[in-house]
Enzyme design. Sequence first.
Site, PDB file in Angstrom:
ATOM      1  N   HIS A  41     -57.447  -4.678  73.497  1.00 22.30           N
ATOM      2  CA  HIS A  41     -58.797  -4.110  73.532  1.00 22.30           C
ATOM      3  C   HIS A  41     -58.638  -2.607  73.773  1.00 22.30           C
ATOM      4  CE1 HIS A  41     -59.305  -8.374  74.484  1.00 22.30           C
ATOM      5  NE2 HIS A  41     -60.576  -8.288  74.116  1.00 22.30           N
ATOM      6  N   GLU A 117     -58.698  -3.014  68.112  1.00 21.75           N
ATOM      7  CA  GLU A 117     -60.029  -2.620  68.571  1.00 21.75           C
ATOM      8  C   GLU A 117     -61.071  -3.198  67.627  1.00 21.75           C
ATOM      9  OE1 GLU A 117     -63.329  -1.589  70.133  1.00 21.75           O
ATOM     10  OE2 GLU A 117     -61.451  -1.297  71.221  1.00 21.75           O
ATOM     11  N   ASP A 142     -60.517  -8.653  66.327  1.00 23.68           N
ATOM     12  CA  ASP A 142     -60.493  -9.330  67.618  1.00 23.68           C
ATOM     13  C   ASP A 142     -59.112  -9.265  68.254  1.00 23.68           C
ATOM     14  OD1 ASP A 142     -61.719 -11.315  69.579  1.00 23.68           O
ATOM     15  OD2 ASP A 142     -59.975 -12.415  68.855  1.00 23.68           O
ATOM     16  N   ASP A 168     -57.452  -6.044  78.098  1.00 27.58           N
ATOM     17  CA  ASP A 168     -58.438  -5.289  78.874  1.00 27.58           C
ATOM     18  C   ASP A 168     -59.824  -5.480  78.253  1.00 27.58           C
ATOM     19  OD1 ASP A 168     -59.749  -3.476  80.488  1.00 27.58           O
ATOM     20  OD2 ASP A 168     -59.030  -1.718  79.393  1.00 27.58           O
TER      21      ASP A 168
END
Length: 285
Positions: A41, A117, A142, A168
């Site tokens: 993430h 991202e 994802d 994260d």
Amino acid sequence: MNYRHAFHAGNHADVLKHVVLLALCDALVAKPAPLFALDTHAGRGLYRLAGASARRTGEADDGIGRLIAESPREPLLRRYLAAVRACRETHGADAYPGSPWLLAHALREGDRIACCEVQPEEAAALRDGFAGDRRVLVREGDGYAAMRALLPPRDGEARIGRGLVLIDPPYETQLAEFDDALAAIRDGLRRFPQGVFALWYPIKLRRTLMPFQRRAADLPAKSALLAELMVRADDSPLRMNGSGLLLLNPPWKLDAALAPALEALAAILGERGARARVHWLRSPP
């Protein structure tokens, strides 16, 4: 997804997360074998603390701003501040490095980094920021799916035997996010059992984390360590009172290195009720 990290960049949670991330990287690069790092993430990789989003919340003032003003002596905190200075030397005085930038800064020429991202604008900014860096792969999509696709890691036909996975998520679904994260980690450990996995999580009410921590202790890792920083008492559901990282298969003696750094952070960034905790859910064999 509506979350934008630009509003929170450089806050106390970022400080904790990035101090621990650099400590993990430095421990891993101490051995010569190549590494793979996956940031599931990743965000945009670089933030502006003088920008409208950061100034709207002012959270960085009580995070990285307070730490810079204090000039701590603890080695892990000095290492982190040196990385922030290096970022600002390249990108300007108000720049703050996200985890992708720190990974690229800390890892070596022969290592490989994948950043995922889901938000198109953030992914585009991330891709632009790493244009020309052949070590870094940017994927839009994802992050949990990226774990399934990229583990075990390879460089061409060769398998990479060592690595770090940073997870994260934004926790927009709140406690339900732990279900997705723990399922992804369980599958990731099956695919890459020797990998180091780090899951960041927010702390509001302490008691609500107990089911997550019990489930984390049962993951098929050799060891499981919690590193937590509370900047105030962890007894209110109305705001983030601290945060932590679940570290699976952490490097040897990382707990001893983290403990004084986190105690120093609690003293510098904390209000009444602040404290740090480094705690083994499962000690190494």
